[in-house]
Design an enzyme around this catalytic site. Sequence first.
Site, PDB file in Angstrom:
ATOM      1  N   GLY A   1      33.237   8.200  38.459  1.00  0.00           N
ATOM      2  CA  GLY A   1      33.220   9.168  39.563  1.00  0.00           C
ATOM      3  C   GLY A   1      33.298  10.625  39.150  1.00  0.00           C
ATOM      4  O   GLY A   1      33.680  11.473  39.963  1.00  0.00           O
ATOM      5  N   SER A   2      32.919  10.942  37.900  1.00  0.00           N
ATOM      6  CA  SER A   2      32.993  12.358  37.507  1.00  0.00           C
ATOM      7  C   SER A   2      31.952  13.202  38.250  1.00  0.00           C
ATOM      8  O   SER A   2      32.211  14.356  38.596  1.00  0.00           O
ATOM      9  CB  SER A   2      32.861  12.521  35.992  1.00  0.00           C
ATOM     10  OG  SER A   2      31.568  12.202  35.561  1.00  0.00           O
ATOM     11  N   ASN A   3      30.779  12.616  38.530  1.00  0.00           N
ATOM     12  CA  ASN A   3      29.791  13.358  39.338  1.00  0.00           C
ATOM     13  C   ASN A   3      30.288  13.526  40.768  1.00  0.00           C
ATOM     14  O   ASN A   3      30.132  14.599  41.354  1.00  0.00           O
ATOM     15  CB  ASN A   3      28.435  12.638  39.319  1.00  0.00           C
ATOM     16  CG  ASN A   3      27.640  12.968  38.073  1.00  0.00           C
ATOM     17  OD1 ASN A   3      27.158  14.091  37.917  1.00  0.00           O
ATOM     18  ND2 ASN A   3      27.530  12.002  37.173  1.00  0.00           N
TER      19      ASN A   3
ATOM     20  N   MET B   1      25.687   1.335  40.398  1.00  0.00           N
ATOM     21  CA  MET B   1      25.018   0.449  39.440  1.00  0.00           C
ATOM     22  C   MET B   1      24.285  -0.727  40.080  1.00  0.00           C
ATOM     23  O   MET B   1      23.974  -1.698  39.395  1.00  0.00           O
ATOM     24  CB  MET B   1      26.039  -0.075  38.419  1.00  0.00           C
ATOM     25  CG  MET B   1      26.756   1.015  37.637  1.00  0.00           C
ATOM     26  SD  MET B   1      25.614   2.148  36.817  1.00  0.00           S
ATOM     27  CE  MET B   1      25.094   1.128  35.454  1.00  0.00           C
TER      28      MET B   1
ATOM     29  N   LEU C   1      19.089  -0.917  45.374  1.00  0.00           N
ATOM     30  CA  LEU C   1      19.011  -0.996  46.837  1.00  0.00           C
ATOM     31  C   LEU C   1      17.663  -1.605  47.250  1.00  0.00           C
ATOM     32  O   LEU C   1      16.658  -1.435  46.552  1.00  0.00           O
ATOM     33  CB  LEU C   1      19.146   0.408  47.433  1.00  0.00           C
ATOM     34  CG  LEU C   1      20.521   1.072  47.218  1.00  0.00           C
ATOM     35  CD1 LEU C   1      20.460   2.553  47.535  1.00  0.00           C
ATOM     36  CD2 LEU C   1      21.605   0.377  48.046  1.00  0.00           C
TER      37      LEU C   1
ATOM     38  N   ASN D   1      19.450  10.408  43.420  1.00  0.00           N
ATOM     39  CA  ASN D   1      20.144   9.743  42.314  1.00  0.00           C
ATOM     40  C   ASN D   1      20.128  10.680  41.108  1.00  0.00           C
ATOM     41  O   ASN D   1      19.269  11.562  41.005  1.00  0.00           O
ATOM     42  CB  ASN D   1      19.425   8.438  41.968  1.00  0.00           C
ATOM     43  CG  ASN D   1      20.111   7.672  40.864  1.00  0.00           C
ATOM     44  OD1 ASN D   1      21.338   7.596  40.817  1.00  0.00           O
ATOM     45  ND2 ASN D   1      19.346   7.115  39.939  1.00  0.00           N
TER      46      ASN D   1
ATOM     47  N   HIS E   1      20.085  10.480  36.835  1.00  0.00           N
ATOM     48  CA  HIS E   1      19.886   9.557  35.719  1.00  0.00           C
ATOM     49  C   HIS E   1      20.067  10.336  34.408  1.00  0.00           C
ATOM     50  O   HIS E   1      19.546  11.440  34.271  1.00  0.00           O
ATOM     51  CB  HIS E   1      18.486   8.943  35.791  1.00  0.00           C
ATOM     52  CG  HIS E   1      18.262   7.897  34.760  1.00  0.00           C
ATOM     53  ND1 HIS E   1      18.834   6.637  34.841  1.00  0.00           N
ATOM     54  CD2 HIS E   1      17.573   7.929  33.585  1.00  0.00           C
ATOM     55  CE1 HIS E   1      18.489   5.943  33.769  1.00  0.00           C
ATOM     56  NE2 HIS E   1      17.734   6.692  32.994  1.00  0.00           N
TER      57      HIS E   1
ATOM     58  N   ASP F   1      14.435   4.275  39.118  1.00  0.00           N
ATOM     59  CA  ASP F   1      14.436   5.581  38.437  1.00  0.00           C
ATOM     60  C   ASP F   1      13.051   6.250  38.440  1.00  0.00           C
ATOM     61  O   ASP F   1      12.681   6.939  37.480  1.00  0.00           O
ATOM     62  CB  ASP F   1      14.936   5.431  36.981  1.00  0.00           C
ATOM     63  CG  ASP F   1      16.362   4.927  36.917  1.00  0.00           C
ATOM     64  OD1 ASP F   1      17.141   5.238  37.828  1.00  0.00           O
ATOM     65  OD2 ASP F   1      16.699   4.205  35.966  1.00  0.00           O
TER      66      ASP F   1
ATOM     67  N   GLU G   1      25.039  17.045  33.864  1.00  0.00           N
ATOM     68  CA  GLU G   1      24.854  16.366  35.151  1.00  0.00           C
ATOM     69  C   GLU G   1      25.687  17.038  36.236  1.00  0.00           C
ATOM     70  O   GLU G   1      25.225  17.236  37.359  1.00  0.00           O
ATOM     71  CB  GLU G   1      25.282  14.897  35.046  1.00  0.00           C
ATOM     72  CG  GLU G   1      24.373  14.044  34.197  1.00  0.00           C
ATOM     73  CD  GLU G   1      24.789  12.574  34.209  1.00  0.00           C
ATOM     74  OE1 GLU G   1      25.269  12.070  35.237  1.00  0.00           O
ATOM     75  OE2 GLU G   1      24.634  11.911  33.167  1.00  0.00           O
TER      76      GLU G   1
HETATM   77  C1  GRF Z   1      26.116   9.145  34.909  1.00  0.00           C
HETATM   78  O1  GRF Z   1      25.737   9.278  33.562  1.00  0.00           O
HETATM   79  C2  GRF Z   1      24.902   9.013  35.775  1.00  0.00           C
HETATM   80  O2  GRF Z   1      23.802   9.730  35.324  1.00  0.00           O
HETATM   81  C3  GRF Z   1      24.616   7.544  35.706  1.00  0.00           C
HETATM   82  O3  GRF Z   1      25.888   6.931  35.693  1.00  0.00           O
HETATM   83  C4  GRF Z   1      26.846   7.835  35.151  1.00  0.00           C
HETATM   84  C5  GRF Z   1      27.934   7.981  36.168  1.00  0.00           C
HETATM   85  O4  GRF Z   1      29.027   8.717  35.687  1.00  0.00           O
HETATM   86  N1  GRF Z   1      23.750   7.132  36.779  1.00  0.00           N
HETATM   87  P1  GRF Z   1      30.216   9.128  36.662  1.00  0.00           P
HETATM   88  O5  GRF Z   1      30.705   7.844  37.331  1.00  0.00           O
HETATM   89  O6  GRF Z   1      29.703  10.103  37.671  1.00  0.00           O
HETATM   90  O7  GRF Z   1      31.268   9.711  35.770  1.00  0.00           O
END
Ligand code: GRF
Length: 187
Positions: free
Chosen positions: A15-17, A90, A93, A107, A109, A145, A174
């Site tokens: 969940g860092s994004n 992961m 859909l 999304n 990637h 993707d 990201e």
């Molecule tokens: C990221 O590298 C994203 O590009 C990929 O999964 C990872 C998720 O990282 N789809 P986080 O859970 O947001 O830390």
Amino acid sequence: MVSKIKTCVFISGNGSNLKSIIKSSRDCNFPAKIDLVISNNINSNGLLIGKKNGIPSRYIKYVNQFDFERKAINELRKKGIKFLILAGFMKVLSKKFIYNFRYKIVNIHPSLLPKFKGLNTHKRVLKDKEKYSGCTVHFVSDSLDSGQIISQKKILINKNETEDSLKNKVLKLEHRLYSQSIISIFR
Ligand code: GRF
């Protein structure tokens, strides 16, 4: 002050994004308000991040695609969600789900798409001795993707790069690219 689009983030893991998007969404000019977080993984750190930030954060057990989507759509409807962000989600859909939300699901990637679609991206990038890697934000289409690219950021791969160091470098990119891309969609 913009009127914000009601948004849900789908996650599966760290969940860092999600965290960086929540931070960006606090800016009054950011176009999205995160009203819901959905995870298919009960242990995902992202669920804790959502809750800590006062966002309704739901675990939906992934029994199968149909069942997951039915439950997710129910939650999305209840909250009037109009925009969906996949952030480390992961699961794939269905075409039907994507069609109903077309041009409203994005999304991220961790590669320079169309190169290195799918899993184990960094490992494959290093194996192929690529000079550059990066990340891509794209609309979600029914092919993995492969939807329309919104934006990309590129970095140089060092000689002594490892999978971990590359992953961390790309993740930092990201975090900036995802929020910038969301702003650009609604500009
Ligand atoms: C990221 O590298 C994203 O590009 C990929 O999964 C990872 C998720 O990282 N789809 P986080 O859970 O947001 O830390």
